[in-house]
Design an enzyme around this catalytic site. Structure first.
Site, PDB file in Angstrom:
ATOM      1  N   ASN A  91      67.681  52.725 -48.869  1.00  0.00           N
ATOM      2  CA  ASN A  91      67.249  51.068 -48.365  1.00  0.00           C
ATOM      3  C   ASN A  91      65.721  51.515 -47.876  1.00  0.00           C
ATOM      4  OD1 ASN A  91      67.439  49.802 -44.783  1.00  0.00           O
ATOM      5  ND2 ASN A  91      65.364  51.882 -45.525  1.00  0.00           N
ATOM      6  N   ASP A  92      65.100  52.792 -47.934  1.00  0.00           N
ATOM      7  CA  ASP A  92      63.773  52.195 -48.731  1.00  0.00           C
ATOM      8  C   ASP A  92      63.022  51.607 -50.036  1.00  0.00           C
ATOM      9  OD1 ASP A  92      62.585  53.508 -45.982  1.00  0.00           O
ATOM     10  OD2 ASP A  92      62.623  55.117 -46.579  1.00  0.00           O
ATOM     11  N   VAL A  93      64.091  52.609 -50.942  1.00  0.00           N
ATOM     12  CA  VAL A  93      63.686  51.965 -51.708  1.00  0.00           C
ATOM     13  C   VAL A  93      64.760  50.613 -52.863  1.00  0.00           C
ATOM     14  CG1 VAL A  93      64.130  55.078 -53.235  1.00  0.00           C
ATOM     15  CG2 VAL A  93      66.144  53.150 -53.169  1.00  0.00           C
ATOM     16  N   ALA A 136      61.725  55.608 -44.085  1.00  0.00           N
ATOM     17  CA  ALA A 136      60.728  55.107 -43.721  1.00  0.00           C
ATOM     18  C   ALA A 136      60.018  54.703 -42.436  1.00  0.00           C
ATOM     19  CB  ALA A 136      59.718  54.894 -44.656  1.00  0.00           C
TER      20      ALA A 136
END
Length: 85
Positions: free
Chosen positions: A8-10, A49
């Site tokens: 998700n975040d990356v 995050a």
């Protein structure tokens, strides 16, 4: 084409200065630059995050919900079977 499994975040395309601290130290994969993006996730939940990922709402993004291991396994088996016909 980019295949994203559970990340998700990356894979979150926006890197606004106000969000930089929340992404600090995480690698950035520019999958949003691919012509087609296929994402396999269990849910639409935010990542570590806690920031929603706009990549998931792009017209070129295909969202597949479920267990990635079984999905990739069955897709691979079907692809191999298709090449043998």
């Amino acid at each position: 084409m980019a295949l994203v499994i559970g990340a998700n975040d990356v894979t979150n395309p926006p890197r606004a200065p106000t969000l930089q601290a929340r992404f600090c130290g995480m690698p950035v994969l520019d999958v949003d630059k691919a012509r087609t993006v296929m994402v396999i996730k269990r849910s639409m939940g935010a990542g570590f995050a806690g920031i929603e990922n706009p990549l998931y709402y792009l017209d070129k993004t295909l969202m597949l919900f479920g267990d990635a291991k079984s999905f990739v396994g069955s897709t691979s088996a079907n692809s191999v079977a298709g090449t043998n016909n």
